[in-house]
Design an enzyme around this catalytic site. Structure first.
Site, short mmCIF file in Angstrom:
data_model
loop_
_atom_site.label_atom_id
_atom_site.label_comp_id
_atom_site.label_asym_id
_atom_site.label_seq_id
_atom_site.Cartn_x
_atom_site.Cartn_y
_atom_site.Cartn_z
CG HIS A 1 -0.23 -0.08 2.14
ND1 HIS A 1 0.09 -0.96 3.77
CD2 HIS A 1 -0.02 1.95 2.79
CE1 HIS A 1 0.85 -0.19 4.42
NE2 HIS A 1 0.51 1.20 4.00
CG ASP B 1 -0.16 -4.16 2.79
OD1 ASP B 1 0.30 -3.56 1.74
OD2 ASP B 1 -0.37 -3.57 3.68
CB SER C 1 3.35 2.12 6.40
OG SER C 1 2.11 2.29 7.12
#
Length: 426
Positions: free
Chosen positions: A161, A193, A270
């Site tokens: 993502h 992901d 992230s």
């Protein structure tokens, strides 16, 4: 050092006072050794030479000391200043772990972990090629994230993502030493992901991969990344759970038991590594629900993805799996399960007590349709086009609909609001 320089100057002057620098035929004038006695008197006959020897000579005694002091005082002050500069540099020395003593040496285990693996963590920027900075003329940053180097020849691991679902963009990677390189996306698995990037550089520091299967609840871990574009940021915490099923989190089409930690993970974290005390990556930072509740993808699951990707690259094809490409809205979201809702309500008074379901907007991409429409991180989506939203799958279904606009009902704190978003076509 300043006292030592002054002492040397005084000693030099005293030595010079004992020398006969030159003889004068003119009557000598006696000047006291310290310059305080300025009584002037005529020398008796026959004593001129003797007094000249004692005082150092007529003309020199009148003018020499001042010249001498004017020359040597700045010299002495310069030496003192240079010594002070040296001392100033010594105020901030680089201290190694071996040089520490006491409790700092025995209990700074987090610093030891960071020192061993921080160089392999990178900052990832997604540049919008359609919008440019007014002053620099460079593409603006649409979003950012983190990653870490897993091969010396420039292979980088991150979240999917972080780098996908963003049309008209380019990826840029900044290393810990400040060097910046364009990156290409090699492998993507939207289901888990995960994604890999490649930069054209070699001899890089590599992050060692550990085993998430050996983790226990309560173990210390360190999260590294670039929250809010602040590179090389470190947070620490413990493993809260090693078996947080994706179904509990309402994540669509995923069969992963996530690692739950209270180490702070924010938007820029992230894709960064979650590291054990041996300096090994045991997870990939993925998402944060609220303060004290964050999740990471276990490294054992990541290894399976990397093995499949390596096999595909040997065959000359990239490894890409995931959902069919849908219209783009520009958010990262999380289903609010009963357990997550209970935690949120216990930690925040701004959560409506009667809320039983919804989707938490975790991240909004700058410049995306969601950003333009007014969505903000922390918003909770409850309805889209008058249909109730219970999980993230309902949001995907709304995007697959042919409606040009999405009328979204959200909760921002305890306040209900309406926003309208026009998704971009793929």
């Amino acid at each position: 050092m300043a006292l030592r320089g002054s002492h040397r100057l005084d000693d030099f002057i005293r030595r010079c006072s004992a020398l006969t620098l030159f003889h004068s035929q003119a009557p000598s004038r006696r000047v006291s050794h310290c310059g305080r006695d300025r009584r002037q008197q005529q020398d008796p006959p026959g004593q001129g030479r003797q007094e000249q020897q004692e005082s150092g000579g007529g003309h020199w005694s009148r003018f020499g000391w001042r010249s001498l002091i004017r020359f040597f005082v700045p010299f002495s002050l310069g030496a003192v200043a240079s010594s002070l500069v040296i001392k100033r540099e010594e105020l901030t020395p680089t201290i190694t772990a071996k040089a520490m003593s006491g409790r700092r040496r025995d209990f700074n285990f987090i610093a030891d972990v960071v020192a061993g693996c921080a160089d392999s963590v990178v900052y990832i920027e997604i540049k919008d090629t359609r919008h440019f900075d007014y002053f620099s003329g460079q593409p603006i940053t649409a979003s950012n994230g983190s990653g870490f180097i897993i091969e010396q020849n420039g292979l980088i691991l991150t979240n999917a993502h972080v780098v996908i679902n963003k049309p008209h963009t380019m990826v840029q990677v900044r290393l810990s030493d400040g060097r910046t390189f364009p990156a290409t996306i090699e492998d993507v698995d939207q289901t888990s992901d995960l994604a890999t990037l490649r930069i054209q550089v070699s001899n890089l520091s590599v992050m060692r991969l550990g085993k998430s299967s050996t983790l226990r609840s309560g173990e210390w871990v360190v999260a590294l990344g670039s929250p809010l574009a602040l590179s090389n940021t470190v947070t620490a915490g413990v493993i809260s759970s090693t078996q947080r099923a994706s179904q509990e989190l309402g994540l669509r089409n995923r069969d992963i038991n996530y690692l739950q930690t209270d180490a702070a993970i924010t938007f820029g974290n992230s894709g960064g590594p979650l590291v054990n005390l041996d300096g090994e990556a045991i997870g990939v930072n993925s998402m944060k629900v609220t303060a004290g509740i964050s999740f990471a993808i276990p490294i054992d699951y990541v290894k399976v993805f990397l093995e499949r990707a390596a096999e595909r690259r040997k065959k000359g094809a990239a490894y890409k799996t995931g959902y069919p490409v849908k219209r783009y809205m520009g958010i990262t979201m999380l289903t609010l399960t009963p357990d997550i809702l209970f935690e949120l309500k216990s930690r925040s008074q701004n959560m409506p007590s009667n809320l039983t379901h919804g989707v938490l907007v975790w991240k909004v991409i700058v410049g995306s349709p969601a950003h333009s429409g007014g969505l903000q991180p922390g918003d909770i989506v409850t309805h889209i086009n008058k249909k109730e939203i219970k999980n993230s799958s309902d949001v995907y279904d709304a995007l697959a609909d042919n409606s040009k606009h999405l009328d979204i009902v959200i909760l921002r704190g305890v306040k209900q609001m309406h926003v309208t978003i026009t998704p971009e076509d793929p």
